[in-house]
Scaffold this motif. Structure first.
Motif, short mmCIF file in Angstrom:
data_model
loop_
_atom_site.label_atom_id
_atom_site.label_comp_id
_atom_site.label_asym_id
_atom_site.label_seq_id
_atom_site.Cartn_x
_atom_site.Cartn_y
_atom_site.Cartn_z
N VAL A 22 0.86 -1.18 0.00
CA VAL A 22 0.00 0.00 0.00
C VAL A 22 0.90 1.23 0.00
CG1 VAL A 22 -1.82 1.25 1.21
CG2 VAL A 22 -1.75 -1.26 1.31
N ARG A 23 0.70 2.09 -1.01
CA ARG A 23 1.48 3.32 -1.12
C ARG A 23 1.09 4.27 0.02
NH1 ARG A 23 0.83 5.56 -6.92
NH2 ARG A 23 -1.12 6.30 -6.05
N ASP B 240 -0.14 7.12 0.12
CA ASP B 240 -1.41 7.82 -0.03
C ASP B 240 -2.62 6.87 0.06
OD1 ASP B 240 -1.30 6.47 -2.44
OD2 ASP B 240 -1.40 8.27 -3.70
N LYS C 141 -3.08 4.05 -1.82
CA LYS C 141 -3.31 3.27 -3.03
C LYS C 141 -2.79 1.85 -2.84
CE LYS C 141 -3.70 1.86 -7.31
NZ LYS C 141 -4.80 0.99 -7.54
N ARG C 142 -3.71 0.89 -2.94
CA ARG C 142 -3.36 -0.52 -2.84
C ARG C 142 -2.91 -1.02 -4.21
NH1 ARG C 142 -4.73 -2.26 1.99
NH2 ARG C 142 -4.53 -4.45 1.42
N HIS C 143 -1.85 -1.80 -4.27
CA HIS C 143 -1.28 -2.20 -5.54
C HIS C 143 -1.60 -3.64 -5.96
CE1 HIS C 143 1.34 1.12 -7.06
NE2 HIS C 143 0.83 1.62 -5.95
N ASP D 187 -4.24 -4.87 -7.34
CA ASP D 187 -4.86 -4.93 -8.67
C ASP D 187 -3.83 -4.73 -9.78
OD1 ASP D 187 -4.52 -2.27 -7.85
OD2 ASP D 187 -6.39 -1.57 -8.74
#
Length: 191
Positions: A112-113, A115, A117-119, A121
């Motif tokens: 998870v970045r 900010d 954003k989950r990666h 996907d």
């Protein structure tokens, strides 16, 4: 599970000899990309374990954010499993595939970045396209299927809460022919 065990037994037979065999000069990635298409008609012929092993080794080597590898793949070629998947995506062409690969995101393992954003996907998409390109190289057809009943699939295969089936990939020998690709022009996608 039996098919996975057979595939794992074949991996070392395939990859050790290939190390000295590949000639970079012969490898044309653009040609491979041009050959890959969404296959929607398959021969009933089974996919050889060696070819599945090769494809899945290419998947295993796919990059992911922070190397988390937040994925799970289920190879389904038994009639009971195929029926479950066909109930999740009821299309006549889909039922022609001899084998399917269920590609899932393991959300609790995804990076998870900062900010939020989950990666997962993104990571599964990278791995799945490795799958499709490797299959093409092996003379196999594939098709991305995302418009399926994911909740039904999850329940049918008893997936844990952290696992989300994201993509179904039918895989086998094609009986259809690729259509000409239509893509946006280069100046529309590059600035």
């Amino acid at each position: 599970m039996q098919i996975i065990k057979r595939i794992l037994r074949n991996v070392s037979k395939i990859f050790v000899p290939l190390r000295g065999h590949l000639n970079i000069e012969d490898m044309k990635f653009l040609d491979l990309v041009k050959q890959r298409y969404s296959c929607r008609s398959y021969q009933p012929r089974c996919v050889e374990d060696e070819k599945l092993a090769y494809v899945m080794e290419c998947v295993r080597l796919a990059p992911s954010a922070v190397n988390r590898q937040p994925w799970q793949f289920r190879i389904v070629s038994d009639e009971a499993g195929k029926s479950k998947l066909q109930a999740c995506y009821d299309r006549a062409w889909f039922a022609t595939a001899p084998t399917y690969i269920v590609c899932s995101i393991l959300h609790d393992e995804a990076w998870v970045r900062s900010d939020g954003k989950r990666h997962g996907d993104i990571d599964i998409a990278i791995a799945v396209e490795h799958l499709c390109l490797a299959a093409t190289e092996q003379g196999l057809g594939t098709c991305w299927v995302c418009n399926f009943d994911a909740a039904r699939c999850k329940q049918a295969f008893g997936m844990p809460d952290n696992e989300e089936p994201a993509v179904l990939i039918p895989i086998g020998y094609a009986t259809d022919e690729p259509k000409e690709k239509t893509r946006k022009p280069m100046d529309a996608i590059c600035k």
